[in-house]
Design a protein around this motif. Structure first.
Motif, mmCIF file in Angstrom:
data_model
loop_
_atom_site.group_PDB
_atom_site.id
_atom_site.type_symbol
_atom_site.label_atom_id
_atom_site.label_comp_id
_atom_site.label_asym_id
_atom_site.label_seq_id
_atom_site.Cartn_x
_atom_site.Cartn_y
_atom_site.Cartn_z
ATOM 1 N N ILE A 192 0.834 -1.210 0.000
ATOM 2 C CA ILE A 192 0.000 0.000 0.000
ATOM 3 C C ILE A 192 0.864 1.253 0.000
ATOM 4 N N ASN A 193 1.930 1.223 0.803
ATOM 5 C CA ASN A 193 2.670 2.445 1.118
ATOM 6 C C ASN A 193 3.756 2.760 0.080
ATOM 7 N N LYS A 194 3.362 2.754 -1.173
ATOM 8 C CA LYS A 194 4.242 3.153 -2.272
ATOM 9 C C LYS A 194 3.582 4.282 -3.046
ATOM 10 N N SER A 195 4.371 5.275 -3.402
ATOM 11 C CA SER A 195 3.811 6.487 -3.997
ATOM 12 C C SER A 195 3.644 6.369 -5.507
ATOM 13 N N PRO A 196 2.412 6.618 -6.006
ATOM 14 C CA PRO A 196 2.197 6.689 -7.444
ATOM 15 C C PRO A 196 2.314 8.114 -7.989
ATOM 16 N N LEU A 197 2.475 9.112 -7.093
ATOM 17 C CA LEU A 197 2.464 10.499 -7.532
ATOM 18 C C LEU A 197 3.649 10.766 -8.466
ATOM 19 N N GLY A 198 3.365 11.396 -9.579
ATOM 20 C CA GLY A 198 4.371 11.609 -10.612
ATOM 21 C C GLY A 198 4.187 10.683 -11.787
ATOM 22 N N SER A 199 3.305 9.698 -11.634
ATOM 23 C CA SER A 199 2.979 8.822 -12.769
ATOM 24 C C SER A 199 2.190 9.586 -13.823
ATOM 25 N N CYS A 200 1.543 10.668 -13.377
ATOM 26 C CA CYS A 200 0.704 11.504 -14.255
ATOM 27 C C CYS A 200 -0.426 10.675 -14.851
ATOM 28 N N ALA A 201 -0.732 10.885 -16.139
ATOM 29 C CA ALA A 201 -1.876 10.180 -16.737
ATOM 30 C C ALA A 201 -1.580 8.702 -16.877
ATOM 31 N N LEU A 202 -0.373 8.350 -17.347
ATOM 32 C CA LEU A 202 0.091 6.967 -17.414
ATOM 33 C C LEU A 202 1.542 6.876 -17.827
ATOM 34 N N ALA A 203 2.082 7.924 -18.505
ATOM 35 C CA ALA A 203 3.406 7.831 -19.114
ATOM 36 C C ALA A 203 4.414 8.759 -18.464
ATOM 37 N N SER A 204 4.149 9.182 -17.229
ATOM 38 C CA SER A 204 4.989 10.146 -16.529
ATOM 39 C C SER A 204 4.881 11.514 -17.197
ATOM 40 N N THR A 205 5.943 12.288 -17.188
ATOM 41 C CA THR A 205 5.866 13.672 -17.669
ATOM 42 C C THR A 205 7.215 14.097 -18.233
ATOM 43 N N THR A 206 7.188 15.113 -19.095
ATOM 44 C CA THR A 206 8.436 15.673 -19.628
ATOM 45 C C THR A 206 9.004 16.754 -18.737
ATOM 46 N N PHE A 207 8.270 17.146 -17.679
ATOM 47 C CA PHE A 207 8.813 18.064 -16.691
ATOM 48 C C PHE A 207 9.753 17.302 -15.747
ATOM 49 N N SER A 208 10.783 17.976 -15.311
ATOM 50 C CA SER A 208 11.795 17.305 -14.469
ATOM 51 C C SER A 208 11.345 17.318 -13.005
ATOM 52 N N ILE A 209 10.293 16.585 -12.724
ATOM 53 C CA ILE A 209 9.760 16.521 -11.359
ATOM 54 C C ILE A 209 10.640 15.623 -10.502
ATOM 55 N N ASN A 210 10.506 15.747 -9.199
ATOM 56 C CA ASN A 210 11.266 14.954 -8.234
ATOM 57 C C ASN A 210 10.281 14.085 -7.455
ATOM 58 N N ARG A 211 10.115 12.865 -7.898
ATOM 59 C CA ARG A 211 9.124 11.977 -7.269
ATOM 60 C C ARG A 211 9.537 11.578 -5.856
ATOM 61 N N LYS A 212 10.836 11.454 -5.628
ATOM 62 C CA LYS A 212 11.290 11.075 -4.286
ATOM 63 C C LYS A 212 10.951 12.158 -3.269
ATOM 64 N N PHE A 213 11.007 13.412 -3.700
ATOM 65 C CA PHE A 213 10.655 14.539 -2.825
ATOM 66 C C PHE A 213 9.210 14.392 -2.342
ATOM 67 N N THR A 214 8.281 14.219 -3.255
ATOM 68 C CA THR A 214 6.869 14.101 -2.869
ATOM 69 C C THR A 214 6.613 12.812 -2.100
ATOM 70 N N MET A 215 7.318 11.748 -2.460
ATOM 71 C CA MET A 215 7.180 10.486 -1.733
ATOM 72 C C MET A 215 7.495 10.679 -0.257
ATOM 73 N N GLU A 216 8.598 11.333 0.032
ATOM 74 C CA GLU A 216 9.041 11.492 1.422
ATOM 75 C C GLU A 216 8.099 12.399 2.211
ATOM 76 N N LEU A 217 7.646 13.485 1.600
ATOM 77 C CA LEU A 217 6.775 14.409 2.326
ATOM 78 C C LEU A 217 5.392 13.841 2.570
ATOM 79 N N LEU A 218 4.968 12.901 1.737
ATOM 80 C CA LEU A 218 3.662 12.264 1.935
ATOM 81 C C LEU A 218 3.753 10.994 2.777
ATOM 82 N N GLY A 219 4.948 10.654 3.222
ATOM 83 C CA GLY A 219 5.100 9.535 4.149
ATOM 84 C C GLY A 219 5.141 8.178 3.505
ATOM 85 N N PHE A 220 5.345 8.116 2.195
ATOM 86 C CA PHE A 220 5.472 6.816 1.529
ATOM 87 C C PHE A 220 6.878 6.269 1.720
ATOM 88 N N ALA A 221 6.973 4.957 1.796
ATOM 89 C CA ALA A 221 8.270 4.315 2.017
ATOM 90 C C ALA A 221 9.027 4.067 0.726
#
Length: 501
Positions: A192-221
């Motif tokens: 359960i505790n895995k972050s999908p944020l940054g997956s976007c619609a299905l193919a990720s994004t061309t913006f240089s987002i930092n998925r680990k950043f959002t993962m940590e702040l939302l408490g995902f392992a």
């Protein structure tokens, strides 16, 4: 208020609004509002940190998000034609900041990964609450078992008297089952505790987002490593529902035993007045209805699993509303039913009266001790067990035909049965028969690992105590991880607020 145009040139039909959008928005306002706002804020912090949006834009958007958090959902004027809660929140932000500022919040993401993140955040908190309730149930049972390590009762197979045990031995059996249930439920958390944020619609994004950043702040392992899997996967919910179904099955079987033993014919147990109801016509009734509800709720929970499996089985492995919404429809109800069933069982156990004398008297009379008589014949007279089995079967038949209980078996009956089965004349003493049929002695001899002897059950309870303490620590660690993430989130929020001043 913004309107959704895009590809569609007509407003949603009233049927869509009434049957799909309104119920969904009502539910999200009740259950998902805070998760959505937090996801928005964390994504905003990340966009600012990575230089994707300006500090000024981030500050203005965050100010509105903070207002929504403080004021609550009442700040929103919901337009159901906007489809869902996310679009209503975004519309409010755009109204407050303008489309060029507020419209930047959605950069590098989709409603698909937002919804996937919301459901994982909610279900992990619900599961932690269930973990705590299961541990409270186990604590209640350990305490009850400790009171009854010497309380005689009959153990049953096929609902027929089998062998004598103690009430504590029965409760220890349940505790071992609930211990396994806890492990199954706890093991779901890692998936359960895995972050999908940054997956976007299905193919990720061309913006240089930092998925680990959002993962940590939302408490995902951890991260879901594939963006398509991030928005398609709902197997974690199936896993949780499966574990909940197995647990509810254990709880239902326990409730059925208690229900049976509360009957007048058994008279072993009695529930308290606060968990019973009366009859509208029969003044003698004291109905143990909590046990009925516990049993029935197991059916609802199992039905939720079947529903979710059935909805998902022929969906494409991607995002769709049947995957993201319909498959989860009864998950939340199953969680609520599980929590209700546990609370009802805990309260029922806290009011329980154990009629020890009835239990002991029944055990002495109902032939549950005669297996030990066969064992004694093997040890003392060196018959094979099968021969001893036949001898005791003859004794039982004769005693029953006389309308007597096993406490009335005499040495002469044993001698007659030996003669009938083996053609041998053997002298049997009264003390030999009494010792073999004595339920306390019968139980005390069962000291093998896992046996029903009080000393062995005490060892089992001590081990169960240790495992329970370990499981409490596991829950504490999960909660601490979420609290640490929340502290990190608050630090970033404070930094953004200071930068705006």
């Amino acid at each position: 208020m913004i309107s959704l145009v895009g590809r569609l040139k007509e407003s949603p039909s009233q049927e869509m609004i009434d049957l799909l959008f309104k119920p969904s928005i009502r539910s999200d306002l009740k259950h998902h509002y805070s998760y959505l706002l937090k996801i928005n804020s964390v994504h905003l912090f990340m966009l600012k940190s990575e230089g994707i949006i300006s500090d000024e834009a981030a500050s203005k958007i965050h100010s509105v998000l903070t207002h929504l958090q403080v004021t609550g959902k009442e700040a929103l004027s919901i337009n159901p034609a906007l489809e869902d809660l996310y679009f209503n929140v975004e519309a409010y932000i755009i109204e407050q900041t303008g489309p060029e500022i507020g419209g930047q919040m959605h950069t590098g993401r989709s409603r698909n990964d937002i919804l996937a993140t919301v459901t994982r955040m909610r279900i992990r908190e619900e599961m932690i609450e269930i973990y705590e309730l299961v541990c409270t149930l186990r604590r209640t049972l350990i305490d009850l078992a400790t009171e009854h390590t010497s309380t005689l009762m009959t153990g049953y197979t096929h609902l027929q008297p089998a062998e004598p045990i103690t009430f504590a031995h029965y409760l220890s059996a349940l505790l071992h089952g609930f211990e396994r249930d806890f492990t199954r439920l706890y093991n779901c958390y890692a998936h359960i505790n895995k972050s999908p944020l940054g997956s976007c619609a299905l193919a990720s994004t061309t913006f240089s987002i930092n998925r680990k950043f959002t993962m940590e702040l939302l408490g995902f392992a951890d991260l879901l490593e594939n963006s398509l899997d991030g928005i398609a996967s709902r197997d974690y919910a199936l896993e949780a529902l499966s574990a909940l179904s197995i647990f509810s099955n254990s709880l239902s079987r326990f409730a059925q035993d208690l229900y049976t033993w509360c009957s007048y014919e058994f008279g072993y147990l009695e529930v308290g007045h606060s968990v019973a109801v009366i009859s509208s016509i029969m003044p003698q009734k004291k109905n143990p209805v909590t046990l009925e509800h516990i049993k029935a709720k197991a059916g609802h929970i199992q039905g939720a699993l079947v529903s979710s499996l059935s909805v998902l089985k022929n969906t494409l492995y991607s995002h769709s509303r049947d995957t993201s919404m319909e498959s989860m429809k009864y998950t939340w109800e199953a969680i609520n039913e599980t929590k209700a069933a546990i609370r009802l069982m805990i309260k029922t156990l806290q009011t329980l009266t154990v009629h020890k004398d009835n239990m002991a008297a029944t055990t002495r009379q109902n032939f549950s001790t005669v297996t030990e008589l066969a064992n004694a014949l093997v040890r003392h007279y060196h018959f094979s067990f099968r021969t001893a089995h036949h001898i005791v079967a003859e004794i039982v038949n004769e005693t029953l035909n006389q309308g007597l209980g096993s406490d009335k078996i005499e040495a002469s009956a044993v001698e007659r049965a030996i003669k009938q089965v083996t053609a041998k004349t053997v002298s049997v003493t009264k003390e030999f028969v009494e010792q073999a049929l004595d339920p306390e002695r019968n139980i005390s001899l069962r000291t093998v690992r896992g046996g029903s002897a009080p000393v062995e059950v005490a060892r089992q309870l001590q081990q169960l105590e240790q495992t329970l303490a370990s499981d409490h620590q596991k829950i504490s660690d999960l909660k601490q991880a979420l609290q640490s993430a929340d502290q990190l989130y608050k630090r970033y929020a404070a930094e953004l607020e200071r930068g705006a001043q």
